[in-house]
Design an enzyme around this catalytic site. Structure first.
Site, PDB file in Angstrom:
ATOM      1  N   VAL A 120       0.865  -1.479  -0.221  1.00  0.00           N
ATOM      2  CA  VAL A 120      -0.233  -0.273   0.017  1.00  0.00           C
ATOM      3  C   VAL A 120       0.860   1.259   0.132  1.00  0.00           C
ATOM      4  O   VAL A 120       1.954   1.572   1.056  1.00  0.00           O
ATOM      5  CB  VAL A 120      -0.973  -0.012   1.474  1.00  0.00           C
ATOM      6  CG1 VAL A 120      -1.229   1.066   1.374  1.00  0.00           C
ATOM      7  CG2 VAL A 120      -2.168  -1.136   1.086  1.00  0.00           C
ATOM      8  N   CYS A 121       0.479   2.382  -0.906  1.00  0.00           N
ATOM      9  CA  CYS A 121       1.090   3.569  -0.884  1.00  0.00           C
ATOM     10  C   CYS A 121       2.884   3.373  -0.936  1.00  0.00           C
ATOM     11  O   CYS A 121       3.092   2.260  -1.534  1.00  0.00           O
ATOM     12  CB  CYS A 121       1.194   4.373   0.317  1.00  0.00           C
ATOM     13  SG  CYS A 121       1.359   5.948   0.339  1.00  0.00           S
TER      14      CYS A 121
END
Length: 335
Positions: A120-121
């Site tokens: 994520v990210c």
């Protein structure tokens, strides 16, 4: 990744979330809430007990970590302890940019034992440092796409995507995109009904497709300062099939066409025509992805008037026509 259809869900999926100092708290809690909610939803639907997720968290030494927002998270244990996970999830945050060799080594050692690798990210930066994205397509938060591409030229960065799936590796953009990706994985594992239940509980869309740009037209452009112009922006979004010429929009804003065009560009950073074009393109993409409507019907609903006008807009902006765009989207999401 091995797609699972509704009714054929994989049993007892173990999700391990990597924790470290300066992790982004929402990158952790967003996907955790999705996976945990899916387990509850499956139980409520009378699914077998094995159809769900066991979510664990782990830090390097099993000690608490402090997130970038100041929250303290207490892990379940240390990385490397416990069973190998089905899904290894690496969140983002300021801590991913420290390039802690111990953390990178731990992720590199765990990854081959997991059936699915998710970031994520800026968690993608850790995966790239560990050599786990070499030769793969990947995305990350829009602010770090160039850095990922520059530091790791062997990674095929698609910086404008919400999430990208390449084999057993899935990477997502910033913060809420982790929820989008987690919902897509739940839909794959346990079926659309369970994913929809979780989305409703979290009050989010069931699916923003991975191909969707990280910035919508409204986010890419600035919000106008003056209320009449803000109202026009909203009107454009809600009525893409209407007359959205400068003269019609100017009349709605109670300004002369020349004054309106100047003010709109000054306050939003783009011209009315370009803003309208992007809104219509986004609306057409959503209808191609989520509906069975034909290209002619969609072209009218989005204000293009004719299929040929919509085709030209797609080719100009996306390099492919509407029919091929729909085919590619359905091929990708069926994997």
């Amino acid at each position: 990744m091995n797609p699972q259809r509704a009714g054929c869900a994989r049993a007892d999926q173990d999700v391990l979330v990597v924790l470290f100092d300066e992790v982004q708290s929402l990158d952790v809690t967003g996907p955790v809430e999705v996976f945990t909610g899916a387990t509850y939803a499956a139980e409520a639907a009378g699914r077998p007990a094995r159809q769900g997720y066991r979510v664990r968290t782990a830090s390097l030494d099993g000690t608490p970590v402090r997130t970038s927002s100041g929250l303290t998270l207490v892990p379940d244990g240390a990385l490397g302890q416990g069973p190998a996970p089905h899904t290894l999830l690496v969140p983002g945050g300021d801590g991913t940019r420290s390039r802690d060799p111990r953390l990178i080594d731990a992720v590199r050692e765990l990854a081959p034992h997991a059936s699915r690798l998710v970031s994520v990210c800026t968690g993608a930066l850790l995966l790239a440092e560990a050599g786990l994205l070499d030769g793969r397509r990947a995305t990350t938060h829009w602010m770090f796409g160039e850095k990922l591409a520059r530091d790791h030229p062997e990674v095929r960065v698609e910086a404008d995507r919400i999430y990208v799936r390449d084999g057993q590796v899935a990477t997502s953009a910033g913060v809420t995109a982790g929820i989008d990706l987690a919902l897509a994985l739940v839909e794959e594992d346990l079926g659309r009904d369970i994913a929809l239940t979780v989305a409703r509980h979290l009050v989010v869309f069931l699916r923003r497709p991975g191909s969707q740009a990280q910035f919508s037209a409204q986010l890419a452009a600035q919000t106008a300062q003056r209320e009449p112009l803000r109202e026009v922006q909203q009107w454009i979004t809600e009525h893409p099939a209407s007359d959205l010429s400068v003269s019609a929009l100017a009349e709605r804003a109670r300004l002369s066409p020349r004054h309106f065009a100047r003010a709109f560009r000054a306050e939003t950073g783009t011209t009315p025509g370009r803003y309208v074009d992007r809104v219509r393109l986004e609306h057409a993409r959503r209808l191609l992805e989520d509906s069975a409507d034909g290209v002619e019907e969609i072209s009218r609903a989005c204000g293009y008037g004719t299929p040929e006008a919509m085709r030209r807009a797609f080719v100009r902006n996306l390099g492919t026509g509407p029919a091929e765009y729909r085919r590619r989207f359905r091929t990708t999401t069926a994997r």
